[in-house]
Design a protein around this motif. Structure first.
Motif, short mmCIF file in Angstrom:
data_model
loop_
_atom_site.label_atom_id
_atom_site.label_comp_id
_atom_site.label_asym_id
_atom_site.label_seq_id
_atom_site.Cartn_x
_atom_site.Cartn_y
_atom_site.Cartn_z
N ALA A 115 51.72 20.36 13.30
CA ALA A 115 51.81 19.35 14.05
C ALA A 115 50.84 19.57 15.54
N LEU A 116 50.97 20.98 16.03
CA LEU A 116 49.97 21.41 17.20
C LEU A 116 48.66 21.40 16.44
N ILE A 117 48.47 21.82 15.34
CA ILE A 117 47.11 22.03 15.03
C ILE A 117 46.27 20.68 14.97
N LEU A 118 47.09 19.86 14.07
CA LEU A 118 46.58 18.16 14.00
C LEU A 118 46.57 17.64 15.06
N THR A 119 47.48 17.64 16.23
CA THR A 119 47.30 17.13 17.48
C THR A 119 46.09 17.92 18.29
N LEU A 120 45.68 18.84 18.27
CA LEU A 120 44.53 19.32 18.84
C LEU A 120 43.24 18.95 18.11
N SER A 121 43.14 19.23 16.67
CA SER A 121 42.09 19.05 16.07
C SER A 121 41.54 17.53 16.03
N ARG A 122 42.62 16.64 15.99
CA ARG A 122 42.28 15.12 16.12
C ARG A 122 42.67 14.51 17.23
N GLU A 133 46.17 2.67 28.02
CA GLU A 133 45.49 1.85 29.00
C GLU A 133 44.45 1.10 28.48
N ASN A 134 44.66 0.84 27.34
CA ASN A 134 43.77 -0.24 26.68
C ASN A 134 42.06 0.33 26.64
N ASN A 135 42.26 1.51 26.46
CA ASN A 135 40.82 2.27 26.29
C ASN A 135 41.00 2.79 24.81
N PHE A 136 40.17 2.03 23.89
CA PHE A 136 39.83 2.22 22.80
C PHE A 136 38.51 2.74 22.32
N ASP A 137 37.92 3.38 23.29
CA ASP A 137 36.55 4.42 22.99
C ASP A 137 36.92 5.60 22.29
N LEU A 138 35.95 5.72 21.34
CA LEU A 138 36.42 6.90 20.40
C LEU A 138 35.48 8.09 21.13
N ASN A 139 34.67 7.93 21.95
CA ASN A 139 33.84 9.13 22.46
C ASN A 139 34.84 10.40 23.15
N GLY A 140 34.32 11.46 22.69
CA GLY A 140 35.34 12.39 23.00
C GLY A 140 36.42 12.78 22.14
N LEU A 141 36.66 12.14 21.23
CA LEU A 141 37.84 12.38 20.34
C LEU A 141 37.33 12.88 18.87
N LEU A 142 36.30 13.16 18.84
CA LEU A 142 35.88 13.78 17.31
C LEU A 142 36.48 14.93 16.99
N GLY A 143 37.15 14.65 16.02
CA GLY A 143 37.95 15.98 15.42
C GLY A 143 37.30 16.83 14.11
N PHE A 144 38.14 17.27 13.47
CA PHE A 144 37.67 18.02 12.18
C PHE A 144 38.73 17.99 11.18
N ASN A 145 37.97 18.10 10.00
CA ASN A 145 39.19 18.36 8.58
C ASN A 145 39.63 19.51 8.72
N LEU A 146 41.18 19.63 8.28
CA LEU A 146 41.77 20.81 7.71
C LEU A 146 41.35 21.13 6.36
N PRO A 225 33.37 31.90 17.03
CA PRO A 225 33.08 31.26 18.45
C PRO A 225 33.91 29.75 17.95
N GLY A 226 34.80 29.48 18.78
CA GLY A 226 35.20 27.95 18.61
C GLY A 226 36.59 28.02 17.65
N VAL A 227 37.28 29.48 17.51
CA VAL A 227 38.66 29.57 16.76
C VAL A 227 39.56 28.65 17.43
N MET A 228 40.36 28.39 16.57
CA MET A 228 41.81 27.75 17.01
C MET A 228 42.82 28.67 16.75
N LEU A 229 43.79 29.08 17.90
CA LEU A 229 44.83 30.11 18.11
C LEU A 229 45.94 29.05 18.09
N VAL A 230 47.04 29.63 17.35
CA VAL A 230 48.42 28.73 17.37
C VAL A 230 49.38 29.80 17.23
#
Length: 329
Positions: A115-122, A133-146, A225-230
């Motif tokens: 859950a932590l991984i998916l929350t951070l990645s997505r 707050e009725n903000n549906f903009d996707l900018n800044g929400l780009l994630g990655f596939n597991l 570089p950019g590794v995720m640590l959990v």
């Protein structure tokens, strides 16, 4: 002739502990619940009891063990898996029995790690707040596939194995390091190789002298570089100061923690109206790519039920002088 009830002093007791244990306590056992953690000051509360029941952030060092021994406590029942907070040689010297709950629900912690991984990645936590707050903009929400990511798992015990099974379902490339375990679920590699190849690194090992600050400056330098640590195991597996420097340099791309080295001063308490004077923890909270939960990985209905059942079974075995399967001293 009526036998006096066996009296247990519960330390670090939360409302959910009281509810869960009271519903299953046998008639010949009585419990008193203390919200205070067990330490050098609160140990006097155990006087008049037959046993103490403790949790992960209770202090059972030599001083506390000796104090418990002086007031006649011969059983320490841990309602958790880890026992790094217990001075085992001191307990052995006092002939004090220490029992634990070695595996309450490996899936609970493994699923929380995911859950932590998916929350951070997505970035679902940020998306939730935006939509409120009725903000549906996707900018800044780009994630990655597991899927197809290389995930390195340090520690392949019951929780680590449960986590690997989940990752395999996602189609991840799973590698692991564990000098004490072998598995066909993932590919064994050296610790250095794991650091170098992993896109995500998850800690599922116990805290020992060998694993203390296993994630340090040297380890972080070897990572991509950019590794995720959990970390959902023990806070002291990570050198927090080194991680902060790695976050600032962008070496660490994501950090997810369910545990923290100094958590005993913070976790399992409502600190919402308090000023937190832990500058290191406060610094972690300033990073947008850091996600922290308050040691809740274990906290599911199934896990709580198993913790209560196993703890009471351990106490019963001690009282009846039966073999103690879960003894650690």
């Amino acid at each position: 002739m009526t036998t006096a009830p066996f009296r247990i002093a519960f330390f670090s007791a939360q409302k959910y502990d009281i509810s869960a244990f009271d519903s299953q306590l046998p008639n010949d056992i009585t419990a008193e619940y203390f919200t205070q953690p067990l330490n050098e000051i609160s140990v006097k509360l155990a006087e008049g009891f037959d046993a103490v029941c403790c949790f992960v952030n209770d202090t059972l060092n030599e001083t506390v063990i000796n104090a418990l021994n002086e007031i006649g406590i011969k059983l320490v029942a841990l309602r958790c898996a880890g026992f790094n907070n217990v001075d085992i040689p001191a307990a052995n010297h006092c002939k004090m029995v220490v029992v634990r709950v070695p595996a309450y629900s490996p899936e609970a912690v493994a699923e929380h790690c995911l859950a932590l991984i998916l929350t951070l990645s997505r970035k679902t936590h940020k998306a939730y707040n935006r939509v409120k707050e009725n903000n549906f903009d996707l900018n800044g929400l780009l994630g990655f596939n597991l899927h197809n990511k290389t995930v390195g798992v340090i520690g392949l015990g019951k929780i680590g194995s449960a986590f690997v099974k989940i990752l395999n379902g996602f189609g991840a490339n799973v590698i692991y390091f564990d000098p004490f375990a072998e598995s066909e679920l993932a590919k064994p590699v050296s610790l250095e190789t794991l650091y170098q190849q992993s896109d995500i690194i998850a800690l599922h090992c116990p805290l020992t002298n060998d694993t203390l600050h296993i994630i340090n400056e040297e380890a972080l330098e070897q990572m991509k570089p950019g590794v995720m640590l959990v970390n959902t195991s023990r806070g002291a597996l990570i050198d927090t100061a080194s991680c902060i420097r790695a976050l600032k340099s962008r070496k660490l791309g994501y950090l997810a923690l369910d545990v923290y080295e100094q958590e005993s001063e913070l976790f399992f308490k409502d600190m919402s109206c308090e000023i937190i004077d832990d500058d290191v923890f406060q610094r972690l909270l300033t990073f947008p790519n850091v996600l922290i939960t308050g040691h809740q990985g274990f906290f599911t209905q199934e896990a709580m039920s198993e913790i209560v059942a196993t703890t009471l079974d351990n106490i019963s075995a001690f009282r009846l002088q039966q073999p103690l399967e879960n003894q650690v001293s």
